[in-house]
Write a protein that holds these residues in place. Sequence first.
Motif, short mmCIF file in Angstrom:
data_model
loop_
_atom_site.label_atom_id
_atom_site.label_comp_id
_atom_site.label_asym_id
_atom_site.label_seq_id
_atom_site.Cartn_x
_atom_site.Cartn_y
_atom_site.Cartn_z
N GLU A 115 13.63 32.69 47.98
CA GLU A 115 13.41 31.47 47.18
C GLU A 115 12.39 31.73 46.08
O GLU A 115 11.48 32.54 46.24
N ARG A 123 8.02 25.90 42.55
CA ARG A 123 8.81 25.15 43.52
C ARG A 123 7.93 24.01 44.02
O ARG A 123 6.69 24.12 44.06
N GLU A 141 16.35 31.51 40.87
CA GLU A 141 17.04 31.46 42.17
C GLU A 141 18.54 31.57 42.00
O GLU A 141 19.22 32.28 42.75
#
Length: 125
Positions: free
Chosen positions: A46, A60, A109
């Motif tokens: 991720e 994120r 990603e």
Amino acid sequence: HVQLVESGGGSVQAGGSLRLSCAASGNIDGSYCMGWFRQAPGMEREGVATIDSGRRTSYRNSVQGRFTISKDNAKNMVYLEMDNLTPEDTATYFCAADDGIECTVIAGEILGMVHWGQGTQVTVS
């Protein structure tokens, strides 16, 4: 040829801090999108944070406000300052670079990055 070498990983207690470093060499310059990604055992890789040529950053959601990505173009270095670490942050962290994508965590990603380091382990207990 681009080489990325990470350092700074280790073991830390929850609430602690670590600073990861990525040394870039070869055919790379400040125009590249640089990013940090992570992968925990049994999990998908991720995106964590990215920084573009203009020093615009993306993170994120789960690390927003706790992690800070920065770079030093003169030294060809990229950093990830990680504060208030939790056990959920335990993973192998990878430095990555690309000169052809939108420089965001989501794009990194979905599309992947061209150049990758070998990774450094971060363990939070």
